[in-house]
Enzyme design. Structure first.
Site, PDB file in Angstrom:
ATOM      1  N   CYS A  90       0.898  -1.187   0.136  1.00 38.70           N
ATOM      2  CA  CYS A  90       0.116  -0.028  -0.039  1.00 38.70           C
ATOM      3  C   CYS A  90       0.936   1.300  -0.064  1.00 38.70           C
ATOM      4  O   CYS A  90       0.608   2.282  -0.706  1.00 38.70           O
ATOM      5  CB  CYS A  90      -1.082  -0.253   1.225  1.00 38.70           C
ATOM      6  SG  CYS A  90      -0.315  -0.349   2.789  1.00 38.70           S
TER       7      CYS A  90
ATOM      8  N   HIS B 250      -2.473   6.247   5.344  1.00 33.53           N
ATOM      9  CA  HIS B 250      -1.030   6.200   5.286  1.00 33.53           C
ATOM     10  C   HIS B 250      -0.668   7.685   4.796  1.00 33.53           C
ATOM     11  O   HIS B 250      -1.302   8.132   4.026  1.00 33.53           O
ATOM     12  CB  HIS B 250      -0.341   5.283   4.511  1.00 33.53           C
ATOM     13  CG  HIS B 250      -0.385   3.878   5.259  1.00 33.53           C
ATOM     14  ND1 HIS B 250      -1.076   3.738   6.203  1.00 33.53           N
ATOM     15  CD2 HIS B 250      -0.163   2.723   4.218  1.00 33.53           C
ATOM     16  CE1 HIS B 250      -0.971   2.265   6.435  1.00 33.53           C
ATOM     17  NE2 HIS B 250      -0.477   1.661   5.317  1.00 33.53           N
TER      18      HIS B 250
END
Length: 316
Positions: A132, A245
């Protein structure tokens, strides 16, 4: 009538598996029959999909002959066992674990970055999904790479606990509640207390002093760009945020480029939401539930004539 597919999600009861289910429904993917697979422990659990109740089945007893496409997110060991068997039988496997990412004959694909690589799935009927943190970084850097090339990437990530699955989410919630009520925090999922803390370790340490998470960003960047000359220097940090994130990215380009040019390119790139000036994206306010990669704080490096800085945020 458009073609429809029988789709299986292996690891359906995990955090990623449940998100896969949501995305299939939100995107109105042409699913004929949906099969939810997990271990015997989760057998019988039910989910709603397109107005119907779908029961989780035991993967050990499942008849795979009815499946066209399988989404795997049950862990590397299970992917290593099941994916080749199913792929050889004709199922197209899209694997979300790291197990196949570095196999030379399996494509590692970010649709916004290297869609042409998808055709290589015919080699083994498997497509690997990148990490990711790599995905959001390369979506943001692709326009720069295409325009002037990239010599070197320095990146520090600030990764939410959901990257460690439900166990990570539960640990942050549990530790926070205990500490706020005057009780000591119990640590099981992470190497240290994550509540009110930052941990500069994600995955195991390797012989070179980097963690495996950090080296994933190195290997995956070079493979996806098909450019082993790109130097990548990452530091990956786990932070006490539930979802999303963030990354502080600095690139040294092969030819100088102005920050205004970079912003103009990003603003015209599908899949990117640009924040200009003093506004900037954060995980908590902006990233939740969004498919776009959010980019802000774009500025030239005052210490390097070919350097550009970006702040990159996404829902992992």
């Amino acid at each position: 009538m458009s073609q429809q597919f029988n789709v299986a999600i292996f690891g359906a009861t995990g955090a990623v598996g449940e998100t896969m289910l949501e995305v299939l429904q939100e995107r109105e993917f042409p699913v004929d029959e949906l099969f939810l697979l997990a271990s015997e422990r989760s057998e019988g659990k039910t989910y709603r999909f397109n107005g119907k109740t779908v029961r989780v089945q035991n993967v050990e007893e499942f008849d795979w002959s009815q499946v066209h496409i399988a989404l795997f997110s049950a862990g590397g060991e299970l992917s290593a066992h099941w994916a080749p068997i199913r792929a050889e039988a004709g199922v197209v496997v899209i694997d979300n674990t790291s197990h196949f990412r570095y196999d030379y004959d399996i494509p590692l694909v970010i649709p916004e970055v290297n869609p042409e690589a998808i055709a290589e799935f015919r080699n083994r009927n498997i497509i690997a999904n990148p990490n990711c943190s790599t995905i959001q970084m390369l979506v943001a850097l692709k326009p720069i790479y295409d325009a002037v090339g990239i010599e070197r990437i320095n990146v520090t990530t600030y990764q939410s606990v959901s990257g460690a699955g439900k166990a990570g989410i539960d640990e942050l919630a549990g530790q926070t509640a205990k500490l706020l009520n005057g009780y000591p925090a119990e640590t099981n999922t992470f190497s240290q207390q994550i509540a009110f803390n930052c941990i500069p370790q994600i995955d195991q340490f390797m012989d070179n002093g980097y963690t495996k998470e950090e080296m994933k960003m190195v290997w995956e960047t070079q493979k996806i760009f098909n450019d082993p000359s790109i130097m990548v220097n990452p530091t990956c940090v786990r932070v006490p945020v539930f979802y999303g994130h963030a990354e502080a990215v600095h690139v040294e380009t092969r030819a100088p480029i102005d920050a205004e040019q970079v912003m103009d390119m990003l603003d015209q790139t599908d899949g990117i939401e640009l924040f200009r000036g003093a506004d900037f994206p954060t995980q908590v306010r902006d990233a939740g539930g969004k498919d776009h990669v959010l980019v802000g704080r774009v500025r030239n490096d005052i210490s390097h004539h070919s350097g550009v800085n970006l702040w990159v945020v996404a829902d992992n």
